[in-house]
Design a protein around this motif. Structure first.
Motif, PDB file in Angstrom:
ATOM      1  N   TYR A  14       0.872  -1.165   0.161  1.00 14.59           N
ATOM      2  CA  TYR A  14       0.035  -0.083  -0.023  1.00 14.59           C
ATOM      3  C   TYR A  14       0.956   1.367   0.086  1.00 14.59           C
ATOM      4  O   TYR A  14       1.697   1.562   1.047  1.00 14.59           O
ATOM      5  N   VAL A  18       3.939   0.551   2.998  1.00 13.93           N
ATOM      6  CA  VAL A  18       3.383  -0.461   3.763  1.00 13.93           C
ATOM      7  C   VAL A  18       3.389  -1.673   2.768  1.00 13.93           C
ATOM      8  O   VAL A  18       3.164  -1.727   1.669  1.00 13.93           O
ATOM      9  N   ALA A  20       1.994  -5.253   3.079  1.00 13.78           N
ATOM     10  CA  ALA A  20       1.135  -6.113   3.717  1.00 13.78           C
ATOM     11  C   ALA A  20       1.348  -7.495   3.796  1.00 13.78           C
ATOM     12  O   ALA A  20       1.202  -8.390   4.541  1.00 13.78           O
ATOM     13  N   GLU A  39      -0.342 -11.727  14.795  1.00 13.23           N
ATOM     14  CA  GLU A  39      -0.785 -10.619  15.577  1.00 13.23           C
ATOM     15  C   GLU A  39      -1.286  -9.361  14.519  1.00 13.23           C
ATOM     16  O   GLU A  39      -1.396  -9.669  13.419  1.00 13.23           O
ATOM     17  N   SER A  40      -1.878  -8.418  15.303  1.00 19.12           N
ATOM     18  CA  SER A  40      -2.612  -7.361  14.571  1.00 19.12           C
ATOM     19  C   SER A  40      -1.679  -6.708  13.603  1.00 19.12           C
ATOM     20  O   SER A  40      -0.414  -6.517  13.687  1.00 19.12           O
ATOM     21  N   GLY A  41      -2.047  -6.671  12.053  1.00 19.77           N
ATOM     22  CA  GLY A  41      -1.282  -5.715  11.327  1.00 19.77           C
ATOM     23  C   GLY A  41      -0.174  -6.863  10.451  1.00 19.77           C
ATOM     24  O   GLY A  41       0.485  -6.362   9.823  1.00 19.77           O
ATOM     25  N   SER A  42      -0.384  -7.909  10.646  1.00 20.64           N
ATOM     26  CA  SER A  42       0.591  -9.163  10.225  1.00 20.64           C
ATOM     27  C   SER A  42       0.172  -9.466   8.733  1.00 20.64           C
ATOM     28  O   SER A  42       0.627 -10.239   7.943  1.00 20.64           O
ATOM     29  N   GLY A  43      -1.166  -9.071   8.252  1.00 22.31           N
ATOM     30  CA  GLY A  43      -1.451  -9.194   6.942  1.00 22.31           C
ATOM     31  C   GLY A  43      -2.506 -10.479   6.687  1.00 22.31           C
ATOM     32  O   GLY A  43      -2.761 -10.687   5.664  1.00 22.31           O
ATOM     33  N   LYS A  44      -3.186 -10.673   7.625  1.00 18.10           N
ATOM     34  CA  LYS A  44      -4.245 -11.587   7.725  1.00 18.10           C
ATOM     35  C   LYS A  44      -5.521 -11.226   6.870  1.00 18.10           C
ATOM     36  O   LYS A  44      -5.831 -11.914   6.055  1.00 18.10           O
ATOM     37  N   SER A  45      -5.872 -10.296   6.899  1.00 16.64           N
ATOM     38  CA  SER A  45      -7.036  -9.788   6.273  1.00 16.64           C
ATOM     39  C   SER A  45      -6.558  -9.244   4.975  1.00 16.64           C
ATOM     40  O   SER A  45      -7.540  -9.433   3.845  1.00 16.64           O
ATOM     41  N   SER A  46      -5.600  -8.681   4.582  1.00 20.09           N
ATOM     42  CA  SER A  46      -4.893  -8.416   3.283  1.00 20.09           C
ATOM     43  C   SER A  46      -5.193  -9.714   2.595  1.00 20.09           C
ATOM     44  O   SER A  46      -5.290  -9.670   1.411  1.00 20.09           O
ATOM     45  N   ARG A  49      -8.992 -10.785   1.939  1.00 17.89           N
ATOM     46  CA  ARG A  49      -9.481  -9.930   1.009  1.00 17.89           C
ATOM     47  C   ARG A  49      -9.215 -10.461  -0.501  1.00 17.89           C
ATOM     48  O   ARG A  49      -9.880 -10.209  -1.308  1.00 17.89           O
ATOM     49  N   GLU A 171     -12.397 -12.747  11.245  1.00 16.66           N
ATOM     50  CA  GLU A 171     -12.787 -12.350  12.642  1.00 16.66           C
ATOM     51  C   GLU A 171     -14.393 -12.610  12.636  1.00 16.66           C
ATOM     52  O   GLU A 171     -15.065 -11.437  13.202  1.00 16.66           O
ATOM     53  N   HIS A 204      -7.910 -13.632  15.663  1.00 13.24           N
ATOM     54  CA  HIS A 204      -7.034 -13.428  16.813  1.00 13.24           C
ATOM     55  C   HIS A 204      -6.988 -14.697  18.000  1.00 13.24           C
ATOM     56  O   HIS A 204      -6.264 -14.781  18.820  1.00 13.24           O
TER      57      HIS A 204
HETATM   58  N1  ATP Z   1      -6.314  -0.163   2.541  1.00 16.14           N
HETATM   59  C1  ATP Z   1      -4.919   0.115   3.221  1.00 16.14           C
HETATM   60  N2  ATP Z   1      -4.117   1.159   3.083  1.00 16.14           N
HETATM   61  C2  ATP Z   1      -3.070   1.138   3.489  1.00 16.14           C
HETATM   62  N3  ATP Z   1      -2.491   0.147   4.458  1.00 16.14           N
HETATM   63  C3  ATP Z   1      -3.207  -0.765   4.694  1.00 16.14           C
HETATM   64  C4  ATP Z   1      -4.485  -1.086   4.078  1.00 16.14           C
HETATM   65  N4  ATP Z   1      -5.024  -2.380   4.208  1.00 16.14           N
HETATM   66  C5  ATP Z   1      -4.320  -2.907   5.313  1.00 16.14           C
HETATM   67  N5  ATP Z   1      -2.957  -1.823   5.446  1.00 16.14           N
HETATM   68  C6  ATP Z   1      -1.876  -2.261   6.182  1.00 16.14           C
HETATM   69  O1  ATP Z   1      -1.363  -3.442   5.890  1.00 16.14           O
HETATM   70  C7  ATP Z   1      -0.879  -3.989   7.116  1.00 16.14           C
HETATM   71  C8  ATP Z   1      -1.565  -5.464   7.203  1.00 16.14           C
HETATM   72  O2  ATP Z   1      -2.873  -5.228   7.629  1.00 16.14           O
HETATM   73  P1  ATP Z   1      -4.067  -6.366   7.806  1.00 16.14           P
HETATM   74  O3  ATP Z   1      -5.433  -5.577   7.919  1.00 16.14           O
HETATM   75  O4  ATP Z   1      -3.793  -7.363   6.542  1.00 16.14           O
HETATM   76  O5  ATP Z   1      -3.680  -6.982   9.121  1.00 16.14           O
HETATM   77  P2  ATP Z   1      -4.347  -8.167  10.045  1.00 16.14           P
HETATM   78  O6  ATP Z   1      -3.419  -9.026  10.311  1.00 16.14           O
HETATM   79  O7  ATP Z   1      -5.640  -8.341   9.450  1.00 16.14           O
HETATM   80  O8  ATP Z   1      -4.572  -7.270  11.462  1.00 16.14           O
HETATM   81  P3  ATP Z   1      -5.727  -7.152  12.367  1.00 16.14           P
HETATM   82  O9  ATP Z   1      -5.600  -8.680  13.278  1.00 16.14           O
HETATM   83  O10 ATP Z   1      -5.658  -6.371  13.180  1.00 16.14           O
HETATM   84  O11 ATP Z   1      -7.345  -7.396  11.638  1.00 16.14           O
HETATM   85  C9  ATP Z   1      -1.223  -3.202   8.378  1.00 16.14           C
HETATM   86  O12 ATP Z   1       0.050  -2.667   8.456  1.00 16.14           O
HETATM   87  C10 ATP Z   1      -2.069  -2.175   7.627  1.00 16.14           C
HETATM   88  O13 ATP Z   1      -2.017  -0.803   8.477  1.00 16.14           O
END
Ligand code: ATP
Ligand code: MG
Length: 257
Positions: A14, A18, A20, A39-46, A49, A171, A204
């Motif tokens: 991103y 960043v 992801a 952990e939070s921010g590790s890229g799971k939701s990326s 999606r 989640e 989580h």
């Molecule tokens: N649309 C976006 N624009 C910019 N940065 C993004 C975007 N989506 C995610 N990120 C960044 O990418 C990284 C991974 O985010 P992601 O949402 O995949 O984490 P996650 O593992 O799902 O975290 P959580 O457990 O908090 O849901 C983070 O640093 C986040 O800030």
């Protein structure tokens, strides 16, 4: 053939700063239940999606049954992809339009993706609701007339009504209290078994993930650092990050007890 989503050396950035996902390779297929933890921010939701086609890789490929979603120009093929790979979101307030009854929301995918007329789709609503053990009387309510747990089960019904091959849950139970979580997890686990559904469970919560998955992917900073059989990964973690994750969880559990 069992539906397979292949993620091949995927990077997702991103902006300039960043990253992801940083070279993720993984495979998901129907009939298997895979957890994604980290952990939070590790890229799971990326990653999640990307599996449902809501985001595209910066580099690398996501293939569904050997086809890149970006190459699916024909509407019928795109609809088939959307049917085969469904998701359940964490926030059910955006799943349901407050102006319509839940029945209308659950019925719509059956009409659009399943090609059913209204009467057939209504029958399908009644069938999936019964199958998931949801009280039939809940379906004709408006979303605000339901509890969070009831809404979450109905949003699962909305995803399963088209009989997907793979369900991506990001989640999906995290907002629920422990007893509501248990109800949803049991319903999902049973359905996965009886229909040979593929499940990708992003969470989580280690206990919930351990309960419902056969395999785990552990993510840290956009990289899959460990993968394998759930019991083995949690019981004998081989990567320092996984050990830390399991340890952190035990500490919280002990503190809460
Ligand atoms: N649309 C976006 N624009 C910019 N940065 C993004 C975007 N989506 C995610 N990120 C960044 O990418 C990284 C991974 O985010 P992601 O949402 O995949 O984490 P996650 O593992 O799902 O975290 P959580 O457990 O908090 O849901 C983070 O640093 C986040 O800030
Ligand atoms: Mg997330």
């Amino acid at each position: 053939m069992s539906t397979v989503i292949e993620v091949v050396d995927v990077r997702k950035t991103y902006g300039r700063h960043v990253t992801a996902l940083d070279g993720v390779t993984a495979m998901f297929e129907s009939g298997r239940s895979v957890g994604i933890v980290g952990e939070s921010g590790s890229g799971k939701s990326s990653l999640g999606r990307m599996l449902v086609g809501l985001s595209t890789p910066t580099s690398g490929q996501v293939l569904v049954n050997g086809r890149d979603l970006r190459q699916l120009r024909r509407r019928s093929l795109r609809l088939e992809f959307l049917r085969a790979v469904q998701q359940v979101a964490q926030d059910t307030t955006t799943t349901f339009d407050p102006r319509h009854t839940v029945r209308e929301a659950v019925r719509t995918p059956a009409q659009i993706l399943g090609g059913m007329d209204k009467a057939a789709a209504d029958d399908a609503v009644d069938a999936i609701v019964e199958e998931l053990g949801i009280g039939a009387e809940l379906v004709d309510r408006y979303p605000h007339e339901l509890s969070g747990g009831q809404r979450q089960r109905l949003s699962i019904a909305r995803s399963l009504i088209v009989r997907p091959d793979i369900l991506i849950c990001d989640e999906a139970v995290s907002a629920l209290d422990v007893s509501a979580q248990a109800v949803v997890l049991n319903v999902l686990k049973q359905y996965v078994r009886s229909h040979s559904l593929g499940l990708v469970f992003i969470s989580h919560g280690l206990p919930a993930t351990a309960f419902i998955t056969d395999e785990l992917l552990v993510m840290n900073a956009g990289v899959v650092v460990e993968e394998g059989d759930t019991a083995t990964v949690l019981g004998e973690p081989s990567h320092a990050y996984t050990r830390q994750l399991v340890e952190a969880f035990r500490t919280v559990e002990t503190a809460a007890a």
